[in-house]
Design a protein around this motif. Sequence first.
Motif, PDB file in Angstrom:
ATOM      1  N   MET A   1       0.826  -1.207   0.000  1.00  0.00           N
ATOM      2  CA  MET A   1       0.000   0.000   0.000  1.00  0.00           C
ATOM      3  C   MET A   1       0.862   1.259   0.000  1.00  0.00           C
ATOM      4  SD  MET A   1      -3.392  -0.466   2.341  1.00  0.00           S
ATOM      5  CE  MET A   1      -2.641  -1.379   3.666  1.00  0.00           C
TER       6      MET A   1
ATOM      7  N   THR B   1      -0.506   5.249   5.223  1.00  0.00           N
ATOM      8  CA  THR B   1      -0.084   3.915   5.654  1.00  0.00           C
ATOM      9  C   THR B   1      -0.022   3.820   7.173  1.00  0.00           C
ATOM     10  OG1 THR B   1       1.235   3.713   3.629  1.00  0.00           O
ATOM     11  CG2 THR B   1       1.670   2.133   5.380  1.00  0.00           C
TER      12      THR B   1
ATOM     13  N   ILE C   1      -5.950   0.366  -0.954  1.00  0.00           N
ATOM     14  CA  ILE C   1      -6.256   0.893   0.369  1.00  0.00           C
ATOM     15  C   ILE C   1      -7.755   1.006   0.628  1.00  0.00           C
ATOM     16  CG2 ILE C   1      -6.045   3.300  -0.398  1.00  0.00           C
ATOM     17  CD1 ILE C   1      -4.831   3.881   2.409  1.00  0.00           C
TER      18      ILE C   1
END
Length: 310
Positions: A101, A160, A181
């Motif tokens: 991600m 993140t 995500i």
Amino acid sequence: MEPGNDSQISDFFLLGLSKEPELQLLIFGLFLSMYLITVFGNLLILLAIISDSHLHTPMYFFLANLSFVDICFTSTTIPKMLWNIQTQSKVITYAGCITQMYFFLLFAGLDNFLLSVMAYDRFVAICQPLHYMLIMKPTYCGLLVLVSWMMSTLNSLLQTLMMLWLSFCTKVEISHFFCEINQVVLLACSDNFLNDMLMYFAAGLLGGASLAGILYSYSKIVSFVCGISSAQGKYKAFSTCASHLSVVSLFYCTGLGVYLSSAATQSSHSSATASVMYTVVTPMLNPFIYSLRNKDIKKALKRIVGVPVL
């Protein structure tokens, strides 16, 4: 507030594009081919720009950065997908998912920023040609790229880190071929309100600002070109930004199409299929768009590969 995922899960499961076993070999071959074309195509563009001194200009400096970012962009998702198909495994570790991600957001953001920087470069080249080399100095070009890296890094790092505070309980199947995500946040069994707000804010601020900058630059370019009396002058001006405009249209139209279609259908599988367009197809087509419409790139590629490029 304690992070809730440490003792909850250790793995996610990427369901991919299809559950049909007979389609896995076809998907593997198709995505391997597209990945190799993307890597070698962008690598050739990068080598052509580095090796040819005639291409050491601001426009090609930004293009070289875009080619490098596109290689990295596809490399964050496709190799893991191919590995899972080859090993007949759908597992990606929690740490691997978070890492994927981070790099996906980083390089997607860089693509976004570099396209807006390239639009600004075309605006200066067409609307202020006499001051072009004075404005687009090497130090200024380097600064634009550095700021793009910094902004994209901060965005991906913040989003993140916010993921680390989410708790995941039992359902950890992601109907996607990578850890997108939006899809991962939906799996959280803890409150994801802040994550949603951050995603929308980042998309609106960073993506919206970049797109607004591109539209502003091209509105000025169109206005300037319309004031040119000769048809040849208009054609020459438009031809210098035709490749970039094609890439911008492809990137933003496919990206917006993914989120609009997923919002309309509420189907994560449909979103995964649509995501192939801007995560795989667009980086693959970029080298063709720039090389097929650019004589300087064609000449440089001919010197590298030894055969004429159509």
